[in-house]
Write an enzyme that holds these catalytic residues in place. Structure first.
Site, short mmCIF file in Angstrom:
data_model
loop_
_atom_site.label_atom_id
_atom_site.label_comp_id
_atom_site.label_asym_id
_atom_site.label_seq_id
_atom_site.Cartn_x
_atom_site.Cartn_y
_atom_site.Cartn_z
N ASP A 151 -6.37 -5.30 1.51
CA ASP A 151 -5.63 -4.89 0.32
C ASP A 151 -4.91 -6.08 -0.31
O ASP A 151 -5.00 -6.30 -1.52
CB ASP A 151 -4.63 -3.80 0.71
CG ASP A 151 -3.94 -3.19 -0.49
OD1 ASP A 151 -4.58 -2.33 -1.14
OD2 ASP A 151 -2.80 -3.56 -0.80
N SER A 174 14.55 7.97 -9.66
CA SER A 174 13.54 9.02 -9.50
C SER A 174 14.15 10.38 -9.20
O SER A 174 13.44 11.39 -9.21
CB SER A 174 12.59 8.66 -8.36
OG SER A 174 12.10 7.36 -8.49
N ASP A 216 7.23 -1.61 -0.52
CA ASP A 216 6.97 -2.18 0.81
C ASP A 216 8.10 -3.09 1.31
O ASP A 216 8.45 -3.05 2.48
CB ASP A 216 5.66 -2.99 0.77
CG ASP A 216 4.48 -2.10 0.45
OD1 ASP A 216 4.24 -1.15 1.20
OD2 ASP A 216 3.81 -2.34 -0.58
N GLU A 241 -13.86 -6.25 -23.60
CA GLU A 241 -15.22 -5.99 -23.13
C GLU A 241 -15.31 -5.98 -21.59
O GLU A 241 -16.28 -5.46 -21.02
CB GLU A 241 -16.19 -7.02 -23.72
CG GLU A 241 -17.53 -6.42 -24.04
CD GLU A 241 -18.47 -7.37 -24.77
OE1 GLU A 241 -19.62 -7.51 -24.31
OE2 GLU A 241 -18.06 -7.97 -25.79
N HIS A 256 0.50 2.24 3.06
CA HIS A 256 0.01 0.86 3.05
C HIS A 256 0.55 0.24 4.35
O HIS A 256 1.65 0.59 4.79
CB HIS A 256 0.55 0.14 1.81
CG HIS A 256 0.20 -1.33 1.74
ND1 HIS A 256 -1.04 -1.84 2.11
CD2 HIS A 256 0.94 -2.40 1.33
CE1 HIS A 256 -1.02 -3.15 1.91
NE2 HIS A 256 0.15 -3.51 1.45
N GLN A 296 11.08 -1.31 3.04
CA GLN A 296 10.84 -0.33 4.11
C GLN A 296 11.51 -0.71 5.43
O GLN A 296 12.02 0.15 6.15
CB GLN A 296 9.33 -0.12 4.30
CG GLN A 296 8.72 0.61 3.10
CD GLN A 296 7.23 0.89 3.25
OE1 GLN A 296 6.63 0.63 4.28
NE2 GLN A 296 6.62 1.43 2.20
P1 NAD Z 1 7.10 2.91 -6.65
O1 NAD Z 1 7.76 1.61 -6.96
O2 NAD Z 1 6.30 3.59 -7.70
O3 NAD Z 1 8.21 3.97 -6.18
C1 NAD Z 1 9.16 3.65 -5.25
C2 NAD Z 1 10.07 4.83 -5.02
O4 NAD Z 1 10.95 4.51 -3.94
C3 NAD Z 1 10.97 5.18 -6.21
O5 NAD Z 1 11.09 6.58 -6.27
C4 NAD Z 1 12.30 4.54 -5.83
O6 NAD Z 1 13.40 5.22 -6.40
C5 NAD Z 1 12.28 4.76 -4.33
N1 NAD Z 1 13.13 3.84 -3.57
C6 NAD Z 1 13.42 2.53 -3.85
N2 NAD Z 1 14.25 2.05 -2.92
C7 NAD Z 1 14.48 3.06 -2.04
C8 NAD Z 1 15.27 3.19 -0.88
N3 NAD Z 1 16.01 2.16 -0.44
N4 NAD Z 1 15.28 4.38 -0.23
C9 NAD Z 1 14.56 5.42 -0.70
N5 NAD Z 1 13.79 5.37 -1.80
C10 NAD Z 1 13.76 4.20 -2.46
O7 NAD Z 1 6.26 2.68 -5.31
P2 NAD Z 1 4.71 3.01 -5.06
O8 NAD Z 1 3.87 2.11 -5.92
O9 NAD Z 1 4.50 4.48 -5.10
O10 NAD Z 1 4.54 2.47 -3.56
C11 NAD Z 1 4.95 3.22 -2.43
C12 NAD Z 1 4.05 2.88 -1.25
O11 NAD Z 1 2.73 3.30 -1.55
C13 NAD Z 1 3.96 1.40 -0.93
O12 NAD Z 1 3.83 1.27 0.46
C14 NAD Z 1 2.68 0.98 -1.63
O13 NAD Z 1 2.08 -0.17 -1.05
C15 NAD Z 1 1.84 2.20 -1.38
N6 NAD Z 1 0.69 2.38 -2.30
C16 NAD Z 1 0.90 2.37 -3.64
C17 NAD Z 1 -0.16 2.60 -4.49
C18 NAD Z 1 0.04 2.70 -6.00
O14 NAD Z 1 -0.87 3.08 -6.68
N7 NAD Z 1 1.20 2.41 -6.56
C19 NAD Z 1 -1.46 2.82 -3.98
C20 NAD Z 1 -1.63 2.86 -2.59
C21 NAD Z 1 -0.53 2.63 -1.77
MG MG Z 2 -2.22 -3.16 -2.80
#
Ligand code: NAD
Ligand code: MG
Length: 336
Positions: free
Chosen positions: A191, A53, A83, A231, A108, A86
C-alpha cells in the site's frame, strides 16, 4: 494463488450479540459504521473531543461517545482515525478501557506493522482493508454491491480471529466482491509503495513533467492539460476495463508505436532502481519513521510542499477548463 473468500464462506453468527466500536467517522468510518449497522451489527461511534465529524455521525443516527466510553463495551474496536494518531489514541484511550478478549481491528496495517500499536497477547488483531475510498464502500453497499477487501490476522488469541475478520468484511459488503487473504506486512508495504511510486507520487509527477515539457516548449497550457491530465483518465479507464491490451487495441497504431518505443525510455532503469529504493525505505521502516517525525514537529515540510503543489500552473488551468464542463461535477479541495 491468493485465497479469495465470499459471503458464502462467512459465519455471520460470530458477530451476533457483539458490539463494534468504530473509532473515527471520516472517509472509512462513516462507511463502516453505516454498512455494519445495515447488516444488523450493533455499532457505537467513538470520537475525540472537538472532532469535526461528530455532527455528521449524529446526523446519521449514531450515538457518539468519547473513545474510552465507546471502547468499554465493545467486542471489536475498529481503528478508523488517521494512521499517525492511532498509537497515541491506543495508549491513552483504548488500552485502559479495552474489554478482556476484545478484538482490535484496522483498515490499514501501518500502526500495527510499525509497532505504533502493540496489542496485549490475549487480544485478537485483524485487518479488514477495503480496496477503495470510503464513499465508494458506502455507496456500493447501498447498491447491493461491494468494494473488495483485504483480510489479515496479526494475532489470533481466540482461535477465531480469521472467522471474525471475515464476518466483519462481509458485513461491510466486501464478501460480495471478494475478500483477499494477506498479512499486515504485505498490505502495509504494498500500500505504501503503491501510493508513493505509482498511484499518488508517480502519477502526479509524470503528469506534471509532461505538462511542463509542453508548456516550456511554448505550447498552450490548455492543450497540455487536456493531453497530459484529462486524457489520463480515459486511458486508465480502458486499462481498468480490459487491461493494457484493450487500451492498445483502442488507441491508434501510431499511438501504439509511440507507446512501445518511448515508454521504456521514460520509465527507464534508473526509475526502476528508484522504485526499489523506495520499497526498501518502506520495508525497513525509514519511511514510517520519517512520517511520524514530520507529524511530531507539526508537518513543516509537508505544509510547504502542499503550498508549492497548489501553485503549480496545471492546477489553475485545470480549474478553468473543468468549470467549462458542467457535466463533470468538478471538485475542489478545502484549504488544509
Ligand atoms: P479520515 O481522515 O477521513 O477520518 C479520520 C476520522 O478520525 C475523522 O472522523 C476524525 O475526526 C477522527 N479522528 C481524528 N483524530 C482522532 C482521535 N484522536 N480520536 C478519535 N477520532 C479521531 O481517515 P480515513 O481516510 O477514513 O482513514 C482511516 C483509516 O482507514 C486509516 O487507517 C487509513 O489508512 C485507512 N484507509 C483509508 C482509506 C480511504 O479511502 N481513505 C482506504 C483504505 C484504508
Ligand atoms: Mg494507502
Amino acid at each position: 494463488m491468493a485465497t479469495v473468500l465470499y459471503d458464502r464462506d462467512a459465519n455471520m453468527k460470530v458477530l451476533e450479540g457483539k458490539t463494534v466500536a468504530v473509532l473515527g467517522y471520516g472517509s472509512q468510518g462513516h462507511a463502516h459504521a453505516q454498512n455494519l449497522r445495515d447488516s444488523g451489527v450493533s455499532v457505537v461511534v467513538g470520537l475525540h473531543e472537538g472532532s469535526r465529524s461528530r455532527a455528521t455521525a449524529e446526523r446519521d443516527g449514531f450515538a457518539v461517545h468519547s473513545v474510552g466510553d465507546a471502547v468499554q463495551n465493545a467486542d471489536v474496536v475498529m481503528f478508523l482515525m488517521p494512521d499517525h494518531v492511532q498509537g497515541t489514541v491506543y495508549r491513552e484511550s483504548v488500552a485502559p478501557n479495552l474489554k478482556k478478549g476484545a478484538a482490535l481491528a484496522f483498515a490499514h496495517g501501518f500502526s500495527v506493522h510499525f509497532s505504533q500499536v502493540e496489542a496485549p497477547k490475549d487480544n485478537d488483531v485483524f485487518m479488514v482493508a477495503p480496496k477503495g475510498p470510503g464513499h465508494l464502500v458506502r455507496r456500493m453497499y447501498t447498491e447491493g454491491r461491494g468494494v473488495p477487501c483485504l483480510l489479515a490476522v496479526e494475532q489470533d488469541a481466540s482461535g477465531h480471529a480469521r472467522e471474525l475478520g471475515l464476518a466483519y468484511a462481509c458485513a461491510l459488503g466486501g464478501g460480495r466482491a471478494g475478500v483477499l487473504c494477506t498479512t499486515f506486512a504485505e498490505e502495509t508495504e504494498t500500500d505504501l509503495f503503491g501510493e508513493q511510486a505509482v498511484l499518488c507520487g508517480g502519477i502526479t509527477e509524470l503528469i506534471k513533467a509532461g505538462f511542463d515539457t509542453l508548456v516550456d516548449a511554448g505550447y498552450q497550457p490548455e492543450i497540455a492539460y487536456f493531453e497530459c491530465l484529462n486524457e489520463m483518465k480515459l486511458i486508465v479507464d480502458l486499462m481498468y476495463e480490459g487491461g493494457m491490451g484493450w487500451m492498445r487495441y483502442s488507441v491508434s497504431d501510431t499511438a501504439k508505436y509511440g507507446d512501445l518505443t518511448a515508454g521504456k525510455k521514460v520509465i527507464d532503469g534508473r526509475v526502476r532502481e528508484t522504485m526499489k529504493a523506495l520499497l526498501a525505505d518502506v520495508k525497513d521502516g525509514s519511511f514510517a519513521k520519517d512520517w511520524m517525525l514530520e507529524n511530531q514537529c507539526g508537518r513543516p515540510r509537508m505544509k510547504k510542499w502542499m503550498q508549492q503543489e497548489k501553485s503549480h500552473p496545471i492546477e489553475a488551468v485545470g480549474k478553468e477548463l473543468r468549470a467549462m464542463m458542467p457535466w463533470m461535477d468538478a471538485k475542489s479541495a478545502p484549504d488544509a
